[in-house]
Design an enzyme around this catalytic site. Sequence first.
Site: not given
Length: 156
Positions: A55, A86, A53, A83
């Site tokens: 991040e 993260c 992801h 999410c």
Amino acid sequence: MSQEMFMKAAVDLALDNVVTNRGGPFGAVIVKNGQIIAVGRNQVVANIDPSAHAEMQAIRAACRYLNSHELKDCEVYSSCEPCPMCLGAIYWSRLKAVYYACTNRDAAQIGFDDLFIYKQLALPMDKRSIPMKRIVPSNTYMPFNAWIHKTNKKNY
Ligand SMILES: [Zn+2]
């Protein structure tokens, strides 16, 4: 640069990711002392890595840049609300603030349902969609005991 400019940079990364066919519509930047020190973009499919992801990628890049597993004096600007994975990495890396643009409800509406995971976490273990069961072999506590008695460990 202002906070809005940092967020715009994260959103620009997300848009570029879509336009250049590099991944999902997510970008993140990490800022220290008023400067962007790392960027990340969603690379889940490109890297064949469900943890890639934006991040996470930005956190990894910032840690490499600072040569540290902690980002205590840094802030993350994400094009979308993080999410649970993260958010966990944000806590583990000790980032001092999180700023986001789109919400997880916005993401759910276009098929990225992080909200589902947040709801799962709030459920009792036996009510979650993925079964989770404790298994306790004879060596269960050996790693923890080894850690407790290790004299040359680096605490983190
Ligand atoms: Zn995430």
